[in-house]
Design a protein around this motif. Structure first.
Motif, short mmCIF file in Angstrom:
data_model
loop_
_atom_site.label_atom_id
_atom_site.label_comp_id
_atom_site.label_asym_id
_atom_site.label_seq_id
_atom_site.Cartn_x
_atom_site.Cartn_y
_atom_site.Cartn_z
N SER A 119 22.77 19.39 113.91
CA SER A 119 23.90 18.94 113.10
C SER A 119 24.29 17.52 113.45
O SER A 119 24.04 17.03 114.55
N TRP A 120 24.90 16.85 112.46
CA TRP A 120 25.44 15.51 112.65
C TRP A 120 26.81 15.46 112.02
O TRP A 120 26.99 15.83 110.86
N VAL A 121 27.79 14.99 112.79
CA VAL A 121 29.17 14.85 112.31
C VAL A 121 29.58 13.40 112.53
O VAL A 121 29.46 12.87 113.64
N GLY A 122 30.04 12.75 111.46
CA GLY A 122 30.41 11.35 111.59
C GLY A 122 31.45 10.93 110.58
O GLY A 122 31.98 11.76 109.82
N PRO A 123 31.74 9.63 110.52
CA PRO A 123 32.79 9.14 109.61
C PRO A 123 32.29 9.05 108.18
O PRO A 123 31.09 9.19 107.90
N LEU A 124 33.20 8.78 107.27
CA LEU A 124 32.86 8.60 105.87
C LEU A 124 31.95 7.38 105.72
O LEU A 124 31.95 6.47 106.55
N THR A 125 31.16 7.38 104.65
CA THR A 125 30.25 6.27 104.41
C THR A 125 31.03 4.98 104.15
O THR A 125 32.18 4.99 103.71
N ALA A 126 30.36 3.86 104.40
CA ALA A 126 31.03 2.56 104.29
C ALA A 126 31.24 2.12 102.85
O ALA A 126 32.10 1.29 102.57
N VAL A 182 30.90 18.43 92.27
CA VAL A 182 30.28 17.97 91.04
C VAL A 182 29.36 16.78 91.33
O VAL A 182 28.24 16.69 90.80
N GLU A 183 29.82 15.86 92.17
CA GLU A 183 28.98 14.71 92.52
C GLU A 183 27.68 15.15 93.18
O GLU A 183 26.60 14.62 92.89
N ALA A 184 27.76 16.12 94.09
CA ALA A 184 26.55 16.60 94.76
C ALA A 184 25.60 17.29 93.79
O ALA A 184 24.38 17.14 93.88
N GLU A 194 26.51 7.19 86.29
CA GLU A 194 25.51 6.14 86.51
C GLU A 194 25.29 5.84 87.98
O GLU A 194 24.35 5.14 88.36
N HIS A 195 26.17 6.37 88.85
CA HIS A 195 26.00 6.14 90.28
C HIS A 195 24.88 6.98 90.89
O HIS A 195 24.39 6.66 91.97
N ALA A 196 24.51 8.07 90.23
CA ALA A 196 23.47 8.95 90.77
C ALA A 196 22.16 8.17 90.94
O ALA A 196 21.79 7.35 90.08
N GLN A 197 21.46 8.40 92.05
CA GLN A 197 20.24 7.69 92.38
C GLN A 197 19.05 8.63 92.36
O GLN A 197 19.20 9.85 92.46
N TYR A 234 27.22 6.28 99.94
CA TYR A 234 27.58 7.68 99.69
C TYR A 234 26.56 8.33 98.76
O TYR A 234 26.05 9.42 99.03
N TRP A 235 26.24 7.65 97.64
CA TRP A 235 25.28 8.21 96.68
C TRP A 235 23.86 8.20 97.23
O TRP A 235 23.05 9.06 96.89
#
Length: 348
Positions: free
Chosen positions: A223-230, A259-261, A156-159, A235-236
């Motif tokens: 390219s963009w490299v950064g931290p994990l989402t807040a 799987v999430e992707a 249900e998190h998928a947008q 994230y979704w």
């Protein structure tokens, strides 16, 4: 049934939530959702939102679900000081091949022989039993109790999809560990970026943001490299505008991020490895054997995305999303873990 979840380094935020977005933190939250009103083993006692933080020495009567599996024998001794028969089980949520030292392998085998062990996939359960057979005595192997279920995702998190103006290619991992083969990822995306406009995104744990691999990827203007989402919502949101991802890992225990992707609608390009065939349909079309094939498939994924999605649907009998929902719904995980905790630790 009260459980006490033990994962060293679990972060409890100031407002009493389990922090972090890595697989470990996600699984701690999931276990707490499955067993409401339970506990998290931590250094200092405090109240959280819907759970209690309890030092190991103060755990009484709960089933301890230990995610730091090699430590289970020492945890048992601590619990045994106050309980003649501690209730302790392992949760193996990573691939056993991450260990290669004889001491680590022996510790893993002994732990899984002594305590019931719940695994995050059939492949992990098989390897656990093989490790116990190879590194312990036969009489210990014979008493081994294992169960497994695919972790699944919160579907249900998928947008809704939001297609970006420039195709987004995701590095589908949060670390640059050697088994993820980040150098292969970089080599392939460099080739694709030389042929067509793309934006490559990588979100990494803090320890890997300053690594040589992260620096090598971030030096490109595409390219963009950064931290994990807040947050999980953010994230979704990012996944909903991800065009494709290139998996390069040599080994995975399950592959939650992939799987999430896929559930979010990204075109997944995978290596031809056994772990891949455990999470995609048998005729999934985008599985490569070498870097040249990976380049060709990823190029198609970002230049002819709609056709690639149609091929993915055909491989799943007409609807990849329905196929994923039937096999990777985390409701199945919830039911399985409740069943096995009750089976292994029946109420008195």
């Amino acid at each position: 049934m009260t459980v006490a979840v033990r994962l060293s380094g679990t972060e409890i935020t100031d407002d009493g939530r389990v922090g972090g977005h890595d697989a470990g933190a996600t699984l701690v939250r999931r276990l707490l959702r499955v067993f409401p009103g339970s506990q998290v083993v931590g250094e200092q006692a405090r109240e959280g939102q819907g759970f209690t933080v309890v030092p190991l020495e103060e755990v009484r009567g709960a089933v301890v679900v230990n995610m730091d599996v090699l430590d289970s024998p020492s945890l048992w001794h601590t619990l045994h000081r106050h309980d003649p028969e501690p209730r302790l089980m392992n949760f193996v949520w990573w691939h056993p091949s991450m260990y290669d030292h004889p001491v680590e392998l022996s510790s893993l085998a002994l732990s899984c022989a002594l305590f019931p062990t719940f695994c995050n996939s059939e492949r992990t359960a098989t390897e656990v039993r093989e490790t116990v057979a190879a590194w312990t005595a036969p009489h210990l192997y014979e008493r081994t109790r294992t169960a497994w279920v695919n972790l699944g995702v919160r579907l249900e998190h998928a947008q809704p999809r939001r297609e970006p103006p420039v195709p987004v290619v995701l590095y589908p991992a949060i670390s640059l560990a050697e088994r993820k083969r980040p150098e292969l990822f970089l080599r392939v995306v460099e080739r694709v970026a030389a042929r067509t406009p793309i934006r490559v995104e990588a979100r990494l744990v803090e320890a890997h943001l300053v690594s040589e691999g992260a620096m090598a990827l971030s030096r490109h203007d595409w390219s963009w490299v950064g931290p994990l989402t807040a947050s999980r919502q953010t994230y979704w949101e990012h996944l909903s505008r991800t065009t494709a991802f290139l998996a390069t890992a040599w080994e995975e225990s399950y592959g939650l991020e992939y799987v999430e992707a896929l559930v979010a609608g990204a075109v997944g390009v995978f290596p031809d490895r056994p772990w891949v065939w455990a999470i995609v349909p048998p005729s999934y079309p985008f599985v490569y054997r070498d870097a040249d094939e990976a380049e060709a498939m990823l190029h198609r994924a970002v230049t002819d995305t709609a056709a690639c999605r149609r091929e993915m649907d055909r491989a799943a009998g007409g609807d990849l999303q329905a196929w994923l929902w039937a096999r990777h719904d985390d409701d199945v995980f919830d039911r399985a873990v409740r069943h096995w905790v009750a089976e292994w630790f029946p109420a008195p």
